[in-house]
Write an enzyme that holds these catalytic residues in place. Structure first.
Site, PDB file in Angstrom:
ATOM      1  N   HIS A   1     -11.918 -18.644 -26.184  1.00 16.21           N
ATOM      2  CA  HIS A   1     -13.258 -18.492 -25.751  1.00 16.21           C
ATOM      3  C   HIS A   1     -13.685 -19.971 -26.854  1.00 16.21           C
ATOM      4  CE1 HIS A   1     -13.722 -15.942 -22.739  1.00 16.21           C
ATOM      5  NE2 HIS A   1     -12.615 -15.081 -23.564  1.00 16.21           N
TER       6      HIS A   1
ATOM      7  N   ASP B   1     -18.535 -27.096 -29.392  1.00 16.64           N
ATOM      8  CA  ASP B   1     -18.913 -26.239 -28.455  1.00 16.64           C
ATOM      9  C   ASP B   1     -17.627 -26.106 -27.855  1.00 16.64           C
ATOM     10  OD1 ASP B   1     -20.573 -23.445 -27.292  1.00 16.64           O
ATOM     11  OD2 ASP B   1     -22.247 -24.340 -26.864  1.00 16.64           O
TER      12      ASP B   1
END
Length: 503
Positions: free
Chosen positions: A179, A388
């Site tokens: 992730h 991110d």
């Protein structure tokens, strides 16, 4: 989607009467938190966060089992059902929380995988705890998986689990999804245990990443750190299997979030928020965990300079900064909180007046309804991450804007930037460019805003979390069925040296 759980006698170590399961999710945390109930007792409630919101609908549909840590040190709870899911806890002793979770996961891997924004620490005792905890997760998954089950392992805390599962349960179809970003090899190479991590991940049949660049970085790490050859998106693993590494950008339950935002009490709450802020002409909003990867200080610097220049000014413009608590036992996070709060105080002191601060700072977590109301109240959403994996906040903002108004200022260093190309994209390190983009987004005409928002909403709704899960699981099935077989080396074949750059 995976089938419902199998009937029959649970394997050794499985939850009594609850397995084995045809679909097993393995993640660091269970998808629920234990909270105090209204009668003074405790109960389990769904956790906030992207992974839980992404997987909970899939778990309910598949009747699978979720294996994870409860979040509290000490014995794991007995297997239980909550939020329509079967849950099995994994025990973590206090010293394992310190060394595996706060140490290796969050003070070694997290900063390393986020381009060393903060300096990672390398300690052998932390690595040993990481190996031991990964082994416990793998053993629990193996004990609760039916023959030929699908096991989906998640995130950087559990990168060794696929390899450990492959050693004990070669029948399993194993997927892994990362992730967070996967760094370039020059950064990854700093990790003393780089080869072990790569080999652990290669126990999977399919390794998913948020961005194509992350998958490319992993393929290079496989060549350099493990001495394996690659072809296209596949790694030729040491045991003869071909393991695929590819991008599967995660998303949100777009329709579900839009439904929340459309509720009359949420719409009314958004108006209350604007009234409480003094009905400014422009509401800017930032929503993040309080993490050094989110570029919060860069955002504050740009906004402070805009106020200094007089290009925006309170009370006509207000910034709402939501920074939810995160890893408060880690020193770097405590230092970041102090710096953010000092910066907010300085800007409010320089530019505020009684009852009219230019920044409303909220160091709290909020339920989904309140977040939707904040999104609706905001004219400009600021996502200024330095690095991110995806950033689901950006997608939630887009999903909430049913009237196709609002502007999204989005860092090009987020996975979301690959998909939301109609956002006002920025380099958060370029403070002058960030300032000019905030001003441009604040003054854009409605026709431009609608055109941009319409394109982003189309992407978010067509590629929602269900699409993400279906795509990954369908690719995993194909990878396991057609690539999960040994490849015998041909005449004259030699294995590349560990540090060679072979393709």
């Amino acid at each position: 989607m995976p089938n419902r759980r199998s009937a029959g006698t649970p394997p050794s170590g499985a939850a009594d009467g609850a397995g084995p399961f045809d679909f097993v999710v393995v993640a660091n945390r269970l998808p629920v938190d234990q909270v105090e109930s209204s009668d003074g007792g405790t109960e389990w409630r769904a956790s906030p966060g992207g992974l839980v919101s992404a997987l909970a609908p899939i778990m309910r549909q598949s009747d699978g089992v979720w294996i994870g840590w409860s979040g509290s040190p000490g014995p794991a709870p007995e297997p239980f059902d909550s939020e329509g899911m079967h849950l099995i806890g994994v025990e973590l002793a206090p010293e394992e929380v310190r060394d595996y979770y706060e140490g290796f996961s969050n003070a070694t891997l997290w900063p390393l995988y986020h381009d060393v924004i903060a300096a990672p620490e390398f300690h052998r005792s932390w690595w040993e705890a990481y190996v031991a905890v990964n082994r416990r997760f793998a053993d629990t998954a193996a004990a609760n998986a039916a023959k030929n089950a699908t096991v989906w392992v998640h995130d950087y805390q559990l990168q060794l689990v696929p390899g450990m599962l492959r050693q004990t349960r070669a029948d399993l179809r194993i997927g892994f999804f990362n992730h967070i970003p996967f760094p370039g090899y020059e950064i990854f190479a700093q990790l003393p245990w780089r080869r072990q991590v790569v080999e652990g991940l290669l126990g999977a049949d399919l390794i998913g990443f948020q961005r194509r660049a992350d998958a490319t970085n992993f393929l290079r790490a496989s060549r350099r750190a493990a001495g394996l050859s690659t072809r296209g998106s596949e790694v030729n693993a040491a045991d003869g299997r071909r393991v695929r590494a590819a991008a599967f950008p995660i998303s949100i339950d777009s329709a579900g979030f839009a439904e929340v935002a459309a509720q009359p009490h949420v719409q009314a709450r958004s108006k209350e928020i604007r009234e409480a802020l003094g009905n400014p002409k422009q509401v800017l909003l930032g929503v993040d965990r309080l993490d050094y990867t989110k570029g919060i200080l860069h955002r504050l610097k740009a906004y402070g300079e805009i106020l200094d220049d007089g290009e925006l000014a309170p009370p006509d413009t207000v910034l709402v900064l939501v920074a939810s608590p995160s890893r408060e036992r880690v020193e770097q996070y405590r230092m970041l909180r102090d710096e953010v709060e000092v910066t907010v105080g300085r800007i409010n002191g320089d530019h505020g007046s009684v009852g009219q601060p230019p920044i409303h700072y909220l160091h709290q977590s909020y339920p989904k309804e309140e977040m939707a109301a904040l999104y609706l109240a905001a004219d400009v959403m600021l996502v200024t991450s330095l690095r991110d994996g995806m950033n689901l906040v950006a997608k939630e903002y887009v999903a909430s804007r049913q009237d196709e108004t609002g502007a999204l200022v989005l860092s090009e260093f987020t996975g979301a930037a690959d998909e939301l190309t109609s956002a006002f994209q920025i380099n958060p390190h370029d403070i002058e460019g960030l300032k000019q983009t905030i001003l441009r987004a604040s003054t854009a005409n409605q026709a431009e805003l609608r055109r941009r928002m319409r394109a982003m909403r189309r992407r978010v709704f067509e590629h929602d979390v269900a699409h993400w899960a279906r795509t990954f699981l369908r690719t995993l099935e194909d990878s396991a069925d057609h690539r999960h077989r040994r490849r015998e080396p041909g005449p004259g074949h030699t294995r590349p040296s560990p540090e060679s750059e072979q393709h």
